[in-house]
Each structure stands twice: as structure tokens, then as C-alpha cells.
Design an enzyme around this catalytic site. Structure first.
Site, short mmCIF file in Angstrom:
data_model
loop_
_atom_site.label_atom_id
_atom_site.label_comp_id
_atom_site.label_asym_id
_atom_site.label_seq_id
_atom_site.Cartn_x
_atom_site.Cartn_y
_atom_site.Cartn_z
N SER A 67 0.84 -1.21 0.00
CA SER A 67 0.00 0.00 0.00
C SER A 67 0.87 1.25 0.00
O SER A 67 2.01 1.23 0.46
CB SER A 67 -0.90 0.00 1.24
OG SER A 67 -1.79 -1.08 1.21
N1 SAH Z 1 -1.07 -4.80 4.30
C1 SAH Z 1 -0.36 -4.82 3.05
C2 SAH Z 1 -1.32 -4.66 1.89
C3 SAH Z 1 -1.04 -5.66 0.79
S1 SAH Z 1 -2.14 -5.61 -0.58
C4 SAH Z 1 0.76 -3.76 3.04
O1 SAH Z 1 1.25 -3.43 4.11
O2 SAH Z 1 1.16 -3.30 2.00
C5 SAH Z 1 -3.49 -6.59 -0.02
C6 SAH Z 1 -3.26 -8.05 0.19
O3 SAH Z 1 -4.53 -8.65 0.46
C7 SAH Z 1 -2.67 -8.83 -0.98
O4 SAH Z 1 -1.46 -9.40 -0.58
C8 SAH Z 1 -3.73 -9.92 -1.27
O5 SAH Z 1 -3.16 -11.17 -1.63
C9 SAH Z 1 -4.46 -10.00 0.05
N2 SAH Z 1 -5.82 -10.56 -0.04
C10 SAH Z 1 -6.75 -10.40 -1.03
N3 SAH Z 1 -7.87 -11.09 -0.74
C11 SAH Z 1 -7.66 -11.70 0.46
C12 SAH Z 1 -8.45 -12.57 1.29
N4 SAH Z 1 -9.69 -12.96 0.93
N5 SAH Z 1 -7.91 -12.99 2.45
C13 SAH Z 1 -6.66 -12.63 2.82
N6 SAH Z 1 -5.87 -11.82 2.08
C14 SAH Z 1 -6.36 -11.36 0.91
#
Ligand code: SAH
Length: 226
Positions: A67
Site C-alpha cells: 500500500s
Molecule cells: N497490508 C499490506 C497490503 C497488501 S495488498 C501492506 O502493508 O502493504 C493486499 C493483500 O490482500 C494482498 O497481498 C492480497 O493477496 C491479500 N488478499 C486479497 N484477498 C484476500 C483474502 N480474501 N484474504 C486474505 N488476504 C487477501
């Protein structure tokens, strides 16, 4: 195990913090931990430092992104995690947000549906001696074994408000969740003593989608084809 954090990285991070302040992030605890935790360590080794510390989302592994620094700071500000609070994060990704929450003293549980990312995040947190329980699984189901959570943070774009997450939120608990398909409305939810919820919408954002279990996705495709 160690990591490299040069003067150049530190300088770029200082500038990132100044930009976050200028955009209204006014909690010194959050600014301090974001200054202490080197964002570049959570990314591929060949990531260009100047880009890593810009206010941009950045590609990580498994086709996902980290993010924006502003989004991480803003979601953390809304969540306002306190020492010892139990926080459930949905979407661990590379573990950057998880590390921020853990460094603020929260007891963090985080779910990720990509196994590769679950493993990368474990490695990243170990570099900072931060502890968080990182689970490979489906965020729509939450993590009932450790519920209730005082805070829940969803870091992927949820198509709707998952009922299981509301169930696992503590009384007077607070959830921050971006809701929407193409773009998302950042939504803050508070659970009242009688189980009812209050919602507040606080602006538009763009996240990678919160995806249903692989089995569900296949089923949807199957039904569409027939
Ligand atoms: N918290 C992270 C954000 C990563 S992007 C940061 O610090 O940058 C969001 C993430 O959500 C991705 O890695 C994706 O694989 C995950 N995601 C999407 N759908 C999901 C679900 N149903 N359960 C768990 N994770 C999920």
C-alpha cells in the site's frame, strides 16, 4: 539475518515522513514507527529506493502491491491501535502494515491468501524481531479461534462488509475497511454493546481486490460459462 539501511534510505524516509505530516498525519507515534521501519526492506532487492519512498503503491510478489505510505499511515490513524490491543489484519501482503501495528505494541494477527506472501512477511518481521501471528487463509472467514478483536483492519478492497468480521469484532471495537469494487470508500465501523454497528465513510481509495477463496472464484467462472 540482517538488512541494509543506508543514509540515503534514511534521508528518503525523513522526506516521506515530512510529506505524511503535510498531508495531515498528525500522530507522532505513527510517524515515528514509520520512520523507524525501513519500507524498502519489505520489497524486492532491486527496487529503486527513490521509488520505494514515494507516495506510490509498489509491486511486490504474487502480482500484489504494497500500500502507499499515505494509505498505511491513514488507515493506522483511523485504527488508532493501542498497546496490548488485539488487532486482526486482512491482507498481510509483504508485512509492512503488520510491522507498523506490531511496533505500535498491538497484538497482531494477520491473514493472507497467497502462501508466498505469508512466507515473505514472516521473514520480514523476523528481521525486526517483531512478533505477529501470520496466517495463510481466507480473510472473509476471519480468525474465529482468537476472536474477539478490539480492532480489525482490512487492507484489500472488500466487495461488501464480511459478516464474519463483524461477528469477530469486540463490543466497542473498531474496524477500518475499504469497501467497493473498482474504487473503495474507506469505512470506519464501530460495534455497539447491543451488537448493532455505526458506519462512517471517510474518502475514496484504490486497493487490490479482496478475493474469495480460489474454489469460489472457480465456481463463479464455471457458472458464468454455462
Ligand atoms: N497490508 C499490506 C497490503 C497488501 S495488498 C501492506 O502493508 O502493504 C493486499 C493483500 O490482500 C494482498 O497481498 C492480497 O493477496 C491479500 N488478499 C486479497 N484477498 C484476500 C483474502 N480474501 N484474504 C486474505 N488476504 C487477501
Amino acid at each position: 539475518m540482517t538488512y541494509i539501511d543506508t543514509y540515503k534510505h534514511k534521508g528518503l524516509r525523513r522526506k516521506m515522513i515530512e510529506r505524511l505530516k503535510a498531508r495531515g498525519i498528525n500522530d507522532n507515534r505513527i510517524l515515528q514507527v514509520m520512520d523507524e521501519i525501513p519500507r524498502h526492506v519489505f520489497l524486492q532487492e532491486d527496487a529503486v529506493p527513490e521509488h520505494v519512498y514515494e507516495d506510490k503503491a509498489f509491486p511486490i510478489w504474487a502480482g500484489q502491491t504494497i500500500s502507499h505510505p499515505y494509505t498505511v499511515a491513514f488507515q493506522t490513524l483511523l485504527l488508532n491501535p493501542q498497546k496490548g490491543e488485539k488487532v486482526l489484519e486482512i491482507g498481510t501482503g509483504c508485512g509492512y502494515q503488520t510491522a507498523i501495528l506490531a511496533k505500535l505494541g498491538a497484538k497482531v494477527y494477520s491473514i493472507e491468501r497467497q502462501r508466498e506472501l505469508n512466507e515473505k512477511a514472516k521473514y520480514h518481521l523476523s528481521l525486526f524481531n517483531l512478533s505477529a501471528r501470520l496466517v495463510y487463509g481466507d480473510g472473509f472467514k476471519g480468525l474465529p479461534a482468537h476472536a474477539p478483536y478490539q480492532k480489525i483492519l482490512v487492507t484489500c478492497g472488500a466487495p461488501y462488509l464480511p459478516e464474519e468480521l463483524i461477528n469477530q469484532l469486540d463490543i466497542n471495537g473498531l474496524m477500518v475497511i475499504p469497501i467497493g469494487e473498482k474504487e473503495q470508500i474507506m469505512t470506519v465501523i464501530i460495534k455497539n454493546a447491543d451488537g448493532s454497528i455505526v458506519k462512517e465513510e471517510v474518502g475514496k481509495f484504490s486497493f487490490v481486490p479482496m478475493l474469495q477463496e480460489k474454489q469460489d472464484i472457480n465456481q463463479k467462472i464455471f457458472f458464468k460459462k454455462t
